[in-house]
Every structure is written in structure tokens, then in C-alpha cells.
Design a protein around this motif. Sequence first.
Motif, short mmCIF file in Angstrom:
data_model
loop_
_atom_site.label_atom_id
_atom_site.label_comp_id
_atom_site.label_asym_id
_atom_site.label_seq_id
_atom_site.Cartn_x
_atom_site.Cartn_y
_atom_site.Cartn_z
N THR A 13 0.84 -1.19 0.00
CA THR A 13 0.00 0.00 0.00
C THR A 13 0.88 1.25 0.00
O THR A 13 1.89 1.28 0.70
CB THR A 13 -0.88 0.05 1.27
N ALA A 14 0.49 2.24 -0.77
CA ALA A 14 1.19 3.52 -0.77
C ALA A 14 0.17 4.62 -0.56
O ALA A 14 -0.84 4.66 -1.26
CB ALA A 14 1.93 3.73 -2.08
N SER A 15 0.41 5.48 0.42
CA SER A 15 -0.50 6.61 0.66
C SER A 15 0.30 7.89 0.70
O SER A 15 1.37 7.93 1.29
CB SER A 15 -1.20 6.47 2.02
N ILE A 16 -0.26 8.92 0.10
CA ILE A 16 0.36 10.24 0.21
C ILE A 16 -0.47 11.05 1.19
O ILE A 16 -1.69 11.14 1.06
CB ILE A 16 0.47 10.93 -1.16
N VAL A 17 0.22 11.57 2.21
CA VAL A 17 -0.48 12.22 3.31
C VAL A 17 0.11 13.61 3.52
O VAL A 17 1.33 13.77 3.51
CB VAL A 17 -0.33 11.38 4.60
N ALA A 18 -0.77 14.61 3.69
CA ALA A 18 -0.33 15.97 3.97
C ALA A 18 -0.47 16.24 5.46
O ALA A 18 -1.52 15.96 6.05
CB ALA A 18 -1.17 16.96 3.17
N PHE A 19 0.61 16.77 6.07
CA PHE A 19 0.60 17.03 7.52
C PHE A 19 0.69 18.52 7.80
O PHE A 19 1.49 19.23 7.19
CB PHE A 19 1.80 16.37 8.19
N LYS A 20 -0.13 18.93 8.76
CA LYS A 20 0.07 20.21 9.42
C LYS A 20 -0.03 19.93 10.90
O LYS A 20 -0.47 18.84 11.29
CB LYS A 20 -1.01 21.21 8.99
N LYS A 21 0.35 20.89 11.70
CA LYS A 21 0.28 20.68 13.15
C LYS A 21 -1.10 20.19 13.57
O LYS A 21 -2.10 20.83 13.28
CB LYS A 21 0.59 22.02 13.84
N GLY A 22 -1.16 19.02 14.20
CA GLY A 22 -2.42 18.53 14.74
C GLY A 22 -3.39 17.97 13.72
O GLY A 22 -4.56 17.75 14.03
N GLU A 23 -2.93 17.73 12.49
CA GLU A 23 -3.88 17.33 11.45
C GLU A 23 -3.19 16.55 10.33
O GLU A 23 -2.09 16.90 9.92
CB GLU A 23 -4.48 18.61 10.86
N LEU A 24 -3.85 15.50 9.88
CA LEU A 24 -3.34 14.81 8.69
C LEU A 24 -4.46 14.62 7.69
O LEU A 24 -5.62 14.41 8.06
CB LEU A 24 -2.69 13.46 9.05
N THR A 25 -4.12 14.74 6.41
CA THR A 25 -5.10 14.55 5.35
C THR A 25 -4.53 13.56 4.35
O THR A 25 -3.47 13.78 3.78
CB THR A 25 -5.36 15.90 4.64
N VAL A 26 -5.25 12.45 4.18
CA VAL A 26 -4.82 11.47 3.19
C VAL A 26 -5.19 12.03 1.82
O VAL A 26 -6.36 12.32 1.56
CB VAL A 26 -5.50 10.11 3.43
N LEU A 27 -4.19 12.21 0.95
CA LEU A 27 -4.46 12.77 -0.37
C LEU A 27 -4.78 11.68 -1.38
O LEU A 27 -5.57 11.87 -2.30
CB LEU A 27 -3.26 13.59 -0.86
N SER A 28 -4.13 10.53 -1.22
CA SER A 28 -4.41 9.42 -2.14
C SER A 28 -3.88 8.13 -1.54
O SER A 28 -3.00 8.14 -0.68
CB SER A 28 -3.72 9.66 -3.48
N THR A 29 -4.47 7.02 -1.97
CA THR A 29 -4.00 5.70 -1.55
C THR A 29 -4.05 4.78 -2.76
O THR A 29 -5.06 4.71 -3.44
CB THR A 29 -4.88 5.12 -0.43
#
Length: 659
Positions: free
Chosen positions: A209-225
Amino acid sequence: MSVVGVDLGALNTVIAVARNRGVDVITNEVSNRATPSMVAFGTKNRYLGEPAKTQEISNLKNTVGMLKRLAGRRFGEPELNIESQFISAELVEARGGEVGARVKYLGQDETFTGTQLIAMFLSKVKQTASAELKLPVSDIVLSVPPWFTDAQRRSIMDAAEIAGLKLLRLMNDTTATALGYGITKLDLPPQEEKPRRVCFIDIGHSNYTASIVAFKKGELTVLSTAYDRHFGGRDFDKALIDHFGIEFKEKNKIDIHANPKAYFRLAAGVEKLKKILSANAQAPLNIESIMNDVDVSSMLKREDLEELVKPLLDRCTIPLEQALKDANLTIEDIDAIELVGGCTRVPSLKERISAFFNKPLSFTLNQDEAVARGCAFACAILSPVFKVRDFTIHDIVSYPIEFTWEQSPEIPDEDTSLTVFGKNNAVPSTKILTFYRKEPFDLEAKYAEPEKLPGKISPWIGRFSIKGVKPDPKDDFMICKLKARVNLHGVLNVESGYYVEEVEVEEDVMDTDGNPTDKPKEKVKKQVKKGELPVISATASLDQDMKNILNEREQELVTQDKLVADTEDRKNALEEYIYETRGKIDDLYASFASEDEKSKIRRIMDEAEEWLYNDGDDATKSVYIAKIEELRSNVGPVAQRYFDSEEEKRQAERQKRDE
Ligand code: ATP
Ligand code: K
Ligand code: MG
């Protein structure tokens, strides 16, 4: 209350717990940090986890591994032909058309569904965790591959319930890994800055599995999997088994494919060899008496392994390309590439992935434990009894979900289907659907692109019957509102229904800043909720009665296993007592017993031993306990004299010291 996260792997399961100091991985009854995801059946009891692995070769037909790969599968799906190559028990059609395993248990033929087998294993996970924590375990977060469909997820959810666990969240593997990363990295960019984008790659025993995830302080957003459902350590092992199978056929004139035990021995041998080749240029393979008293030995170079798995290696960048494409990013946008999963130790895979990104790879997470740790963090966030810094998780659905319905006869131009949750829609997520109807009606939910689903699994998700619908007082349509939600587990439900009436109300006219003005009030139409509409759901979940029955059954089996284990324990205690007493008669007790007493005790011990190895070999727990007591009462007077004398000595010494 305990807070537990579990990485249910195809090969290994890792259990992590959140404590005040942080998250720890716990060890099982033989002090391993990972437990084989395997169950087996015997003439008296089940073997769950480690004991299943220990007895595997002597009981292949009644041993089931790869448990999670059976979740939500219906017998006959072509994908099961692949799974059956890695499962030694026979896969058959079980209750309700679900795939199951046929085994001999307590001397009888039994068929257990995939869901039940997973429940058995989870029930062991529960015992392991509560033994270590010395607390009852209930709240849990479990990981699943992101490509699991609604039916596969519901199977795991049902299994957790049957095992008596309260599943707070089913979490996608790589999202769990990303959460563990986010919570422990203290230098994430603040909200107003550009996010840090990390590609998480997990290659385990069965999938990639490969996921691209965007991080900011206190938060993660999965952009794609993106994923390759058939790419992992077991495919490397298979290539090696086939290679040596041919070699030994020519060189040693044996056919390991015709002999399950030989096949098993070779499989264990090549897994070891494969691991050595990750650190060495070449490695030997030696297996004594693989079959027909033949010993085999060979040698393999790392290049040879790479050649054997070339078709696999050649496709290792496909999920990466897909993940970038779906996230609308290029390799330059990726700030870090984090690898987890046992198979990412393979040098040629690391080289190819690094070459693809044109960047060095990061290994800042524990490769074997990152998923379980992430699940434990998620459990801590969700658990009311635990305080952790909150961390917001935005995950995505893997396949678009569509609703269909019958056209209302009075609305001939009405559409009859709608994609309500598109690919990469956020999870969890709620949408309100509106229908104009005069009669009760049904909705059906299914995956919109069946060809994208894992191995021809059915796209059907559920049927939802909306009751209580009737014409409004003016014989017009009732305006029906339905709340469709993809919940924290990633499964879809129509959670509730209600109907509204349109009413005209007068409202202030607002200015551009949203403040009321002195202009004359405007008439606007508003929908006001008038009442509930009952929703009857049929999904891939087992119905509650069945879950209750299976839960009771599981508790009985746990009790049965425990009784067998306790009986074995008492039998061992009896055997030990016999040996110990014999030793003491000639040693500690020697001067406290007459010759007559000694020979009597020796005789009693001999008789007890004789009994133990014959009639008493298969007695009950209470019989073993009674037997020890009987022996103790015979040895009692002698033992008492010995203790009295010891006590006298101690008293004398104390007196001496006090003087
Ligand atoms: P999945 O994620 O597919 O459900 P899993 O989580 O059980 O499976 P992991 O524990 O991540 O899988 O990885 C196990 C695989 O990694 C096995 O195939 C094992 O042989 C392989 N592996 C472990 N160490 C090494 C190594 N040093 N070199 C090569 N392969 C390895
Ligand atoms: K694992
Ligand atoms: Mg894994």
C-alpha cells in the motif's frame, strides 16, 4: 479501561497499548512482540496464535492462516484460488455462502466461516492483551488494508463483536502509520504554511500500500492511496519455492509439491533464506530429511533472487505512480518517503523505490510496529478515559459509492442513480439525500465501478427500505430526507430518515457582512423537520441474533480451551510432584523417614507414575488434583517432620543472633 491498537497482519499480528507514558508494543505468552495470525483445531481444543504455529507442520489440514484475507469473501470468488495456495486447510462454502475452512475439531468435521475464524484469533488477541495489562480489554482499534470493501470491513467488525471487543475504529493500515508519524513528529508546519507531504509505503507479507499524506500541526489529510493487493513477502517465498521445487526434482528426484510437509519445510527454509539475502550477497539452503529421508542443500545469490522475482520488482512503482496521479502531485512535491512492513527490508525494492523518487528513503518508524502503534494512538484519541493531544484525521473512501432506486411513477424524468460518495471523498462523511415520494420505497447502495474492486468481489453494499412514507395532507409528495454516512470504519449506512415540510417565513434582509438591514422583511421558503421515517437496513453484516449466538459459542470455546489448558497444567504438576518427591526421599527427607516409610512412598510414587502413563493419561482436571492431594497426604507426616526440624533450626539461629 485499556486502550489497545492491533495490526492484524496476514502473517503477524502486533498489539500496542497506550499508557500514560506513551504507546508500547506488548509481548505474548512466549515473549514475542508479534503473534502468528493463525488458528488451528485439535482433538481436544483449539490452538490460537503461537501454539497454532508450533503445531502447524503436524496438523496442516486443520491449520488456517492468512485469516484477514478471508474476510468478507464469498466462496467461489476467483481471488480465493490465490489465497488457497497459501492456506493449508481446505477452503469451502460456509454459512450464507461465505468462504470458510473445513477442519477436524474434537474428532468431528466442522466448517467455520472466515468471520468466525477471525473472531477466534481476535479472542486470543484479547486474552493476550488482558493477560499483559492485567485488565479486561474491550476498546480496540484494528487495522485493515485501505482496499477493503464494505463487506470485508463488516466481516472484521462482526468478528470483533463475536470476540467480545468494542471496535472503536477500523483504520486503514497506512493511515494508522501516518497517525503515528504525525503524533510523534513535533516539527510539523503550522496551519498557514505549506503542508509536509509524506509518502507512506507498507509492503507486508501479502500486500503493498502507498499513501500520500499531507501534515500540518495537529492534522493529517490522506491525499491518495494506491495498492497492489498481491505483492508481498509471500510472493517472494512462492517464487523461491517454485525455483527450488524444480531444482530438487532434477537433482534429488523428489516432488515437494506432492508432499504437503515437504512443501511446508521448504517454505520455512526459503523464508529464512530470503531474509539472509537481504543482508548478504549469497546464502545457503539446507533442509534435512525434507521427504523420503532425502536431505537437500543448495545455494542462492541475491542476484538470482532478484531475477526470480523480476516480474514483481518490475511492478513495484505502479502503486507509486498511481498515488501521485490521484493526489495530483509529482515526485518533487514529496518531502519524505517512509517505509514500513517486513518486505521493505528487501534491498532491490528499496533501490527501486528510492530511484523512482530520486530521493533517499526514511526509516524513522519501527517497520514492524508502526501500524499497531498508530492504531493505539487512534484508540487513545477515541477513548473517553484517555487524554491525548487531539489529532484530526481526514481519510478517504477507496471506491465511489452509488445509490440506485426505482423511479417514482409520478416523476418520469427523475434520475434513478447517483454517485453520492466519489473516489477520495472524505471519511467519515455524511450526505443528506432528498426524495419526493408518496409511498414507502427502497434504496440500494453499491460500488459504482465494480471492475476496480478486489478480485470480482460483489459491488453490493446494502438495501435500505424507507418506511412511513405517505402523501402529505394536500395529497402532494412527502419530502423525504435520508442521512447516508460513511462512518469511522469506512462502511456505509443510511443512518436515519425524516421528512420535512416547506414553510414560508419572513426574514431580515442581510447586508454583505451578514448583518440585518432595515429593508422590509423578505419571504423565504424553509424546510422544517416534521417527523422520523424508519429505515430498515440489509447489509453484509451478520444480523444481531446471529452475532449473539456466535459470541456465546466463542465464549464456550474459550472456556473449553481453558479447561484443556488447566487440565494439562495439573497433569504436569502431578508429574513434577512425583519426580520431586522421589528426589527428596533420598535427599532432604532421608533422615526423617524410616526405611519402611521410604519404601512405601517410593512404591506409591511408582504406582502413580504407572497410572499417569496409562489409565491416567487422559483424565480430568479434578482427577489430577485429587491424585496430587492423595500423594501429598501419604508424604505428609515425613514432610511435616522435615519442616519442623527446619523451623527449629531457624529459631535456634535467630536466638543466637539475638544474644
Ligand atoms: P500484510 O501487511 O500483508 O497483512 P503482515 O503485516 O503480516 O502482512 P509484515 O509483518 O509487515 O507482514 O511482513 C512480513 C513479511 O516480511 C514476511 O514475508 C517476511 O518474510 C518478510 N520479511 C521480514 N524480514 C525480512 C527481511 N529481513 N528480508 C526480507 N523479507 C523480510
Ligand atoms: K504486521
Ligand atoms: Mg501489514
